[in-house]
Design a protein around this motif. Structure first.
Motif, mmCIF file in Angstrom:
data_model
loop_
_atom_site.group_PDB
_atom_site.id
_atom_site.type_symbol
_atom_site.label_atom_id
_atom_site.label_comp_id
_atom_site.label_asym_id
_atom_site.label_seq_id
_atom_site.Cartn_x
_atom_site.Cartn_y
_atom_site.Cartn_z
ATOM 1 N N PRO A 162 0.823 -1.211 0.000
ATOM 2 C CA PRO A 162 0.000 0.000 0.000
ATOM 3 C C PRO A 162 0.856 1.261 0.000
ATOM 4 C CG PRO A 162 0.043 -0.953 2.189
ATOM 5 C CD PRO A 162 0.762 -1.918 1.300
ATOM 6 N N MET A 163 0.256 2.346 -0.435
ATOM 7 C CA MET A 163 0.907 3.660 -0.427
ATOM 8 C C MET A 163 0.542 4.362 0.880
ATOM 9 S SD MET A 163 2.516 4.291 -3.459
ATOM 10 C CE MET A 163 2.351 6.025 -3.903
ATOM 11 N N ASP A 164 1.492 4.478 1.788
ATOM 12 C CA ASP A 164 1.220 5.126 3.071
ATOM 13 C C ASP A 164 1.949 6.460 3.150
ATOM 14 O OD1 ASP A 164 3.702 3.995 3.126
ATOM 15 O OD2 ASP A 164 3.581 3.297 5.197
ATOM 16 N N LEU A 165 1.640 7.364 2.239
ATOM 17 C CA LEU A 165 2.349 8.634 2.131
ATOM 18 C C LEU A 165 2.098 9.567 3.309
ATOM 19 C CD1 LEU A 165 1.906 9.361 -1.689
ATOM 20 C CD2 LEU A 165 3.970 8.591 -0.494
ATOM 21 N N ASP A 166 1.132 9.248 4.145
ATOM 22 C CA ASP A 166 0.855 10.079 5.316
ATOM 23 C C ASP A 166 1.649 9.648 6.545
ATOM 24 O OD1 ASP A 166 -0.977 11.683 3.955
ATOM 25 O OD2 ASP A 166 -2.639 10.314 4.364
ATOM 26 N N CYS A 215 7.369 9.114 5.475
ATOM 27 C CA CYS A 215 7.128 9.682 4.143
ATOM 28 C C CYS A 215 6.974 11.196 4.208
ATOM 29 C CB CYS A 215 5.893 9.042 3.513
ATOM 30 S SG CYS A 215 6.132 7.310 3.042
ATOM 31 N N TRP A 216 6.308 11.664 5.247
ATOM 32 C CA TRP A 216 6.112 13.109 5.378
ATOM 33 C C TRP A 216 7.452 13.821 5.493
ATOM 34 C CZ3 TRP A 216 7.485 16.714 9.038
ATOM 35 C CH2 TRP A 216 6.886 17.976 8.908
ATOM 36 N N ASN A 217 8.368 13.295 6.305
ATOM 37 C CA ASN A 217 9.660 13.948 6.487
ATOM 38 C C ASN A 217 10.503 13.869 5.224
ATOM 39 O OD1 ASN A 217 11.921 15.137 8.092
ATOM 40 N ND2 ASN A 217 12.831 13.138 7.680
ATOM 41 N N ILE A 218 10.556 12.710 4.578
ATOM 42 C CA ILE A 218 11.366 12.585 3.364
ATOM 43 C C ILE A 218 10.842 13.514 2.276
ATOM 44 C CG2 ILE A 218 12.142 11.031 1.538
ATOM 45 C CD1 ILE A 218 13.483 10.633 4.272
ATOM 46 N N ARG A 219 9.531 13.601 2.150
ATOM 47 C CA ARG A 219 8.961 14.514 1.163
ATOM 48 C C ARG A 219 9.340 15.967 1.485
ATOM 49 N NH1 ARG A 219 4.254 12.470 1.113
ATOM 50 N NH2 ARG A 219 3.278 13.852 2.637
ATOM 51 N N ARG A 220 9.352 16.297 2.767
ATOM 52 C CA ARG A 220 9.747 17.647 3.187
ATOM 53 C C ARG A 220 11.212 17.913 2.827
ATOM 54 N NH1 ARG A 220 11.942 19.977 7.917
ATOM 55 N NH2 ARG A 220 12.118 17.904 8.891
ATOM 56 N N GLN A 221 12.083 16.919 3.032
ATOM 57 C CA GLN A 221 13.505 17.097 2.745
ATOM 58 C C GLN A 221 13.756 17.233 1.247
ATOM 59 O OE1 GLN A 221 15.464 17.697 5.119
ATOM 60 N NE2 GLN A 221 14.543 16.789 6.941
ATOM 61 N N THR A 222 13.136 16.386 0.448
ATOM 62 C CA THR A 222 13.371 16.452 -0.998
ATOM 63 C C THR A 222 12.745 17.699 -1.605
ATOM 64 O OG1 THR A 222 11.431 15.035 -1.407
ATOM 65 C CG2 THR A 222 13.581 13.952 -1.219
ATOM 66 N N THR A 223 11.633 18.141 -1.058
ATOM 67 C CA THR A 223 11.015 19.384 -1.535
ATOM 68 C C THR A 223 11.939 20.573 -1.278
ATOM 69 O OG1 THR A 223 8.783 18.516 -1.158
ATOM 70 C CG2 THR A 223 9.008 20.902 -1.329
ATOM 71 N N ALA A 225 8.624 0.402 -3.471
ATOM 72 C CA ALA A 225 9.443 1.433 -4.112
ATOM 73 C C ALA A 225 8.572 2.541 -4.701
ATOM 74 C CB ALA A 225 10.314 0.811 -5.197
ATOM 75 N N ARG A 226 7.332 2.232 -5.077
ATOM 76 C CA ARG A 226 6.431 3.270 -5.589
ATOM 77 C C ARG A 226 6.227 4.355 -4.539
ATOM 78 N NH1 ARG A 226 1.496 2.078 -5.898
ATOM 79 N NH2 ARG A 226 1.613 0.361 -4.391
ATOM 80 N N CYS A 227 6.104 3.935 -3.293
ATOM 81 C CA CYS A 227 5.906 4.881 -2.201
ATOM 82 C C CYS A 227 7.175 5.692 -1.956
ATOM 83 C CB CYS A 227 5.490 4.131 -0.943
ATOM 84 S SG CYS A 227 4.947 5.200 0.408
ATOM 85 N N THR A 253 7.886 10.108 -2.588
ATOM 86 C CA THR A 253 8.383 11.105 -1.641
ATOM 87 C C THR A 253 9.558 11.893 -2.209
ATOM 88 O OG1 THR A 253 9.998 9.610 -0.605
ATOM 89 C CG2 THR A 253 7.737 9.592 0.272
ATOM 90 N N GLY A 254 10.009 11.512 -3.396
ATOM 91 C CA GLY A 254 11.143 12.196 -4.012
ATOM 92 C C GLY A 254 12.448 11.442 -3.908
ATOM 93 N N GLU A 255 12.406 10.237 -3.366
ATOM 94 C CA GLU A 255 13.626 9.429 -3.274
ATOM 95 C C GLU A 255 14.070 8.946 -4.649
ATOM 96 O OE1 GLU A 255 14.574 6.279 -0.650
ATOM 97 O OE2 GLU A 255 13.102 6.901 0.848
#
Length: 233
Positions: free
Chosen positions: A100-104, A108-116, A142-144, A148-150
């Motif tokens: 499953p995609m658990d982007l919340d 995931c939230w922190n990695i997305r913040r870092q890559t953004t 890996a989709r998830c 996040t920008g990884e």
């Protein structure tokens, strides 16, 4: 510079103008001073014969993912992880064949913040042939990671061995801090060892470069699973 015969030599670690003048008050007529850069003492001074590992706990390890300055990179080498099997998404994967995609999630939230913010986060996963169930889960997950920008990549184990990648999991933060993850036979994470010695860190950075060169993007690798003859079934 060697002192002249009959003269004593005093070493002033990292001495600047003011400390030197203070020390010079006590010099005799036959004394001379040699200023040694602090970096030279650190790199070439006496060291312990047996290196004592510097270990940190999970909380301190987690802080590294929030405070790195420009890059965080991971090499994954195991056939599975106990932490994955404890995740609810693992059961869903076993039932449906898709993680499953658990982007919340907090991760995931922190990695997305870092890559953004423009920072680089990447990993290379070593995969056996045929892949273990735990590796198939991560290939699906890996989709998830990518969302996040990884920069997620994979490499066959035989190719990893061909470029002499170390058989251990580790993270590199800002190319100056290495966190080596030590696992037990039950695939449970145990000690987390921190390495900051420049020459040793450089070796891990060289392994990172070799891993990225030998690997392929996760989506391309996933396509190989359906076409490569060496994957049974």
């Amino acid at each position: 510079m060697r002192p002249a015969p009959g003269r004593s030599c005093r070493t002033l670690p990292g001495a600047g103008p003011r400390p030197f003048l203070l020390e010079a008050r006590h010099f005799g007529p036959d004394d001379m001073a040699v200023a040694v850069p602090r970096e030279l003492l650190v790199d070439h001074g006496p060291k312990e014969m047996d290196r004592v590992p510097e270990l940190i706990g999970p909380e301190e390890f987690g802080k590294l993912f929030h405070h790195f300055e420009h890059s965080a990179w991971h090499l994954e080498t195991r056939r599975g992880y106990a932490s994955d099997r404890e995740d609810e998404g693992y059961a869903a994967f076993l039932a449906t064949g898709e993680a499953p995609m658990d982007l919340d999630s907090e991760w995931c939230w922190n990695i997305r913040r870092q890559t953004t913010a423009g920072k680089y986060v990447g990993r290379v996963r070593v995969v056996d042939n045929p892949p273990a169930v735990g590796q198939l889960f991560l290939l699906s997950y890996a989709r998830c990671n990518a969302a996040t920008g990884e920069d997620v990549r994979n490499v066959w184990r035989e190719d990893a061995e061909a470029v002499h990648l170390p058989a251990q999991d580790f993270w590199i933060f800002d190319s100056r801090i290495v966190a080596v993850l030590h696992f037990g036979d039950d695939e449970v994470l145990g000690d987390i060892e921190i390495i900051t010695e420049p020459a040793t860190v450089l070796g891990y950075c060289q392994a990172r470069d070799a891993a990225v060169h030998a690997s392929v993007a996760a989506d391309e690798f996933a396509a190989q699973l359906g076409t490569e003859r060496r994957i049974p079934g």
